[in-house]
Write an enzyme that holds these catalytic residues in place. Structure first.
Site: not given
Ligand code: THU
Length: 160
Positions: A64, A75, A112
């Site tokens: 982040e 991913e 996602c």
């Molecule tokens: N996130 C992922 O790493 N992979 C996903 O498929 C969904 C979301 C992360 C992004 C962000 O750092 C946190 O999860 C919350 O959305």
């Protein structure tokens, strides 16, 4: 008018221990990757591991940023690392683990939409399906045969 029905088959395992040893090991690598996630803002930690056809395992976790959109999902961190370091080597299996709280979160978390699109690019590029396992932090594990099963009506290079 006609209707098109799209079916998706997802296998559901009650526990990680039900997976074949190679998939179990891959998920354990994803769990380790999740423990190193950098998610100070959302506190939602995600780990991802990939098995390449040459036997290498590549790990990724979410990274982040204070400027929120500058961060990246686990991913994509993993597949981009594979693409950068092992170009031309197919990804055969992917394991994902995610939790908004602690290790008790047992609901499988699918990738996602943006990650599905990115994984689709790799699947189309290598012309070989990527088997995908996803879980929460523990408990139930879901499995799909390919990314295509998780992204109906996929947009890919064939439309360009
Ligand atoms: N996130 C992922 O790493 N992979 C996903 O498929 C969904 C979301 C992360 C992004 C962000 O750092 C946190 O999860 C919350 O959305």
């Amino acid at each position: 008018m006609k209707q098109i029905t799209i079916n998706t088959v997802i296998d559901v395992y009650d526990d990680l221990k039900e997976l074949d040893p190679e998939a179990q090991k891959l998920m354990e690598q994803a769990i380790e990757a999740r423990s190193n996630a950098y998610a100070p803002y959302s506190k939602f930690t995600v780990g991802c591991s990939l098995l390449l056809e040459n036997g290498e395992i590549i790990k990724g976790n979410n990274q982040e940023n204070a400027a929120y959109p500058s961060g990246l999902c686990a991913e994509r961190v993993a597949i981009f690392a594979a693409g950068a370091n092992y170009p031309g080597v197919a990804i055969t299996r992917m394991a994902i683990t995610a939790s908004p709280i602690d290790d008790s979160f047992a609901k499988p978390v699918p990738p996602c939409g943006a990650c599905r699109q990115s994984i689709a690019e790799y699947e189309s590029r290598q012309q070989q399906p990527i088997e995908i396992f996803f879980m929460g932090a523990s408990g139930t594990v879901a499995r799909s045969n390919s990314l295509a099963d998780l992204l109906p009506l996929i947009f890919d290079r064939n439309y360009l």
